[in-house]
Design a protein around this motif. Sequence first.
Motif, short mmCIF file in Angstrom:
data_model
loop_
_atom_site.label_atom_id
_atom_site.label_comp_id
_atom_site.label_asym_id
_atom_site.label_seq_id
_atom_site.Cartn_x
_atom_site.Cartn_y
_atom_site.Cartn_z
N VAL A 84 0.85 -1.19 0.00
CA VAL A 84 0.00 0.00 0.00
C VAL A 84 0.88 1.24 0.00
CG1 VAL A 84 -1.87 -1.19 1.17
CG2 VAL A 84 -0.22 0.11 2.55
N PRO A 85 0.39 2.40 -0.48
CA PRO A 85 -0.94 2.61 -1.07
C PRO A 85 -1.06 2.01 -2.46
CG PRO A 85 0.36 4.65 -1.13
CD PRO A 85 1.17 3.64 -0.39
N CYS A 86 -2.19 1.35 -2.71
CA CYS A 86 -2.46 0.74 -4.02
C CYS A 86 -3.94 0.37 -4.08
CB CYS A 86 -1.59 -0.50 -4.23
SG CYS A 86 -1.87 -1.84 -3.04
N THR A 87 -4.43 0.08 -5.27
CA THR A 87 -5.80 -0.40 -5.41
C THR A 87 -5.90 -1.78 -4.74
OG1 THR A 87 -5.23 -1.43 -7.50
CG2 THR A 87 -6.15 0.80 -7.60
N ASP A 123 -9.02 -9.93 2.76
CA ASP A 123 -9.82 -8.70 2.94
C ASP A 123 -9.68 -7.75 1.76
OD1 ASP A 123 -10.96 -9.53 5.27
OD2 ASP A 123 -9.70 -8.31 6.59
N GLU A 124 -8.52 -7.77 1.07
CA GLU A 124 -8.37 -6.90 -0.12
C GLU A 124 -9.45 -7.22 -1.15
OE1 GLU A 124 -6.30 -9.44 0.56
OE2 GLU A 124 -7.14 -10.62 -1.08
N THR A 125 -9.86 -8.50 -1.22
CA THR A 125 -10.88 -8.90 -2.19
C THR A 125 -12.27 -8.44 -1.74
OG1 THR A 125 -9.50 -10.78 -2.78
CG2 THR A 125 -11.80 -10.88 -3.44
N ARG A 126 -12.54 -8.50 -0.42
CA ARG A 126 -13.80 -7.96 0.10
C ARG A 126 -13.90 -6.46 -0.18
NH1 ARG A 126 -11.84 -11.65 3.49
NH2 ARG A 126 -13.10 -13.54 3.49
N ILE A 127 -12.78 -5.77 0.02
CA ILE A 127 -12.75 -4.32 -0.22
C ILE A 127 -13.00 -4.04 -1.71
CG2 ILE A 127 -11.28 -2.27 -0.17
CD1 ILE A 127 -9.80 -3.71 2.24
N ALA A 128 -12.37 -4.83 -2.57
CA ALA A 128 -12.58 -4.66 -4.01
C ALA A 128 -14.05 -4.90 -4.37
CB ALA A 128 -11.68 -5.63 -4.79
N GLY A 129 -14.66 -5.89 -3.73
CA GLY A 129 -16.08 -6.15 -3.98
C GLY A 129 -16.94 -4.98 -3.53
N PHE A 130 -16.61 -4.43 -2.38
CA PHE A 130 -17.36 -3.27 -1.87
C PHE A 130 -17.23 -2.09 -2.84
CE2 PHE A 130 -17.51 0.70 0.49
CZ PHE A 130 -18.77 0.62 1.07
N HIS A 152 -8.26 2.53 5.51
CA HIS A 152 -8.55 3.86 5.00
C HIS A 152 -8.48 3.83 3.47
CE1 HIS A 152 -7.39 8.36 4.63
NE2 HIS A 152 -8.65 8.17 4.41
N LEU A 153 -9.63 4.15 2.85
CA LEU A 153 -9.77 4.14 1.39
C LEU A 153 -9.88 5.55 0.87
CD1 LEU A 153 -12.51 1.59 0.29
CD2 LEU A 153 -10.08 1.51 -0.22
N SER A 154 -9.14 5.85 -0.19
CA SER A 154 -9.29 7.16 -0.81
C SER A 154 -9.02 7.03 -2.30
CB SER A 154 -8.33 8.16 -0.17
OG SER A 154 -8.48 9.43 -0.78
N ALA A 155 -9.89 7.59 -3.12
CA ALA A 155 -9.74 7.57 -4.59
C ALA A 155 -9.48 6.16 -5.10
CB ALA A 155 -8.62 8.53 -5.01
N GLY A 156 -10.20 5.18 -4.54
CA GLY A 156 -10.10 3.81 -5.03
C GLY A 156 -8.88 3.06 -4.54
N GLU A 157 -8.06 3.70 -3.69
CA GLU A 157 -6.85 3.02 -3.19
C GLU A 157 -6.92 2.76 -1.69
OE1 GLU A 157 -3.22 5.00 -4.27
OE2 GLU A 157 -3.24 4.01 -6.23
N VAL A 158 -6.30 1.66 -1.26
CA VAL A 158 -6.08 1.43 0.17
C VAL A 158 -4.89 2.28 0.57
CG1 VAL A 158 -5.39 -0.25 1.91
CG2 VAL A 158 -7.02 -0.90 0.12
N VAL A 159 -5.12 3.27 1.42
CA VAL A 159 -4.07 4.20 1.82
C VAL A 159 -3.25 3.61 2.98
CG1 VAL A 159 -3.59 6.50 2.71
CG2 VAL A 159 -5.46 6.15 1.07
N SER A 160 -3.97 3.05 3.98
CA SER A 160 -3.30 2.45 5.14
C SER A 160 -4.29 1.51 5.81
CB SER A 160 -2.86 3.54 6.14
OG SER A 160 -4.00 4.20 6.65
#
Lengths: 303, 303
Positions: A84-87, A123-130, A152-160
Amino acid sequence: MSALDWIAVDRSSEGLRVWGMAGAQVLHHARSDQGADALAQDRFEPALLALVDGWLPEGRTTPVLACGMVGVRHAGAEGPFRRVPCTPLGDVLTPVPLRDPRLSLQLVPGLQQPRPADVMQGDETRIAGFLAQHPGWDGVICLPGAQSRWVHLSAGEVVSFQTFLTGEMFALLSQHSVLRHAVASGAAAQDAARFTEGLDQGLERPEWLLSRLFSIRAEGLLAGLEPVQARARLSGLLIGAEIAGAKPYWLGQRVALLGESGLARLYAQALTRLSVPVSTHDADVMVLAGLTRARANLVKAGG
Amino acid sequence: MSALDWIAVDRSSEGLRVWGMAGAQVLHHARSDQGADALAQDRFEPALLALVDGWLPEGRTTPVLACGMVGVRHAGAEGPFRRVPCTPLGDVLTPVPLRDPRLSLQLVPGLQQPRPADVMQGDETRIAGFLAQHPGWDGVICLPGAQSRWVHLSAGEVVSFQTFLTGEMFALLSQHSVLRHAVASGAAAQDAARFTEGLDQGLERPEWLLSRLFSIRAEGLLAGLEPVQARARLSGLLIGAEIAGAKPYWLGQRVALLGESGLARLYAQALTRLSVPVSTHDADVMVLAGLTRARANLVKAGG
């Protein structure tokens, strides 16, 4: 009936879940309660085959898309990880070799954060689904569970993100510690008043956690705290201590809770007490939406 | 050689210890590692007899003075309790019926505190032993262990106390949680630098305990934290979080540590970093001194 063209797999500490898919349509669903913790890696493929064998078409290889603890040596998360940070979903999946030629498995990589050191795998996949279901959503996602995670999500990326050992601690304390004599088995918080009491203790004095735990035992002896009440108190205390520690995440934010409904309801109750705007979402729906998005990306790329 | 005239017994979660005594003089000593947790109450008498049978004089009943978890239904503390503020030893012992007519057992009652709810059973005798050896001592006693206890003493009385589940949590996390893959077995803190690192984390941010625990696992995966280092970090983190929570006890006080030498040294190191004046004392010596004082009181009263 449409023909099965891929299989979705989620391997978590709670168990192994599989869906037989035609595009975005679910044809079959099956699950096993053997969690990654109970199931050694060399028994993953037999457990998977036991669930999907009957679905497999003859004469061709079926693509399998998996997330969670697949390809790991033992129960914990062991990569691969994107940083991170990344999609939540990248462009590259990780091939995991299987013995059975009828299956071709690719894994969604987990995410890692160097400082404070943290990892997620599934969890990255759950977040992508959301995100697939809520395009453009900014804010904080909380995924309660054996390992509870704030993201913490911002502009489609996991920030932290930050992981708490809350659910696992609840299981250890209620089953294996001196508290096991004081705490009932069963649902986590059937006594709402005691849950709220524990929640307030955890929120107000998280630094007293190790001491409040023993108080549950002492109140059982001295004040007649019943096992069902003690269980609710323990649940509230741990969730309260987690939420106090996660304050940098939820303060001034809206929170989307992705979890099993009963547990998500407890977190929602806690956050609502703190005037945090909350929405709750089914984590199983999200994991399948995330794998479906990964599959669509793959098909688009001609994979 | 003097004749045995009483037997001292300490039953804790760590095991069963017995001393064959002539007044204040030790004639025999034996121990069993079967802790109160492993040993059901109905097996206490056989375990005691297995240790002391050979010492018993013919033709008369030998008085036995015990402290700790004796007379309880299962592993936790279950009374009887005297209520603080009070001296660690009262005037009254509790008879516990045994089947064997050669023994007559009396138990030193534990202490209880209604708010915050807390109990001790065994430590009151260690405290009494310490006071017998340090008459008039005022300050704070810390008894590290599976259940770590902070006790405020003034004018010979226990004013208040607070119990932390630190040692038990260390055992559960290192043996049964997802951290077990990351944490070595063996001594608690063989890596001094990592212990200190964990200590500082726990002292500075006790509210992040549930999260820092998972970081140990993540650093094992991402930053090459070795199992021996992880064990030291875990130990430091938990002790740091305990000491942060116990601040109302040690702030502006002198602290006497009563414990097993290795563990007491770790607590001493932590408190010294906080400029708290510390002395350390052998808890086994103190428990025997406490039982000897209880026996002397009994003899003086003609019991």
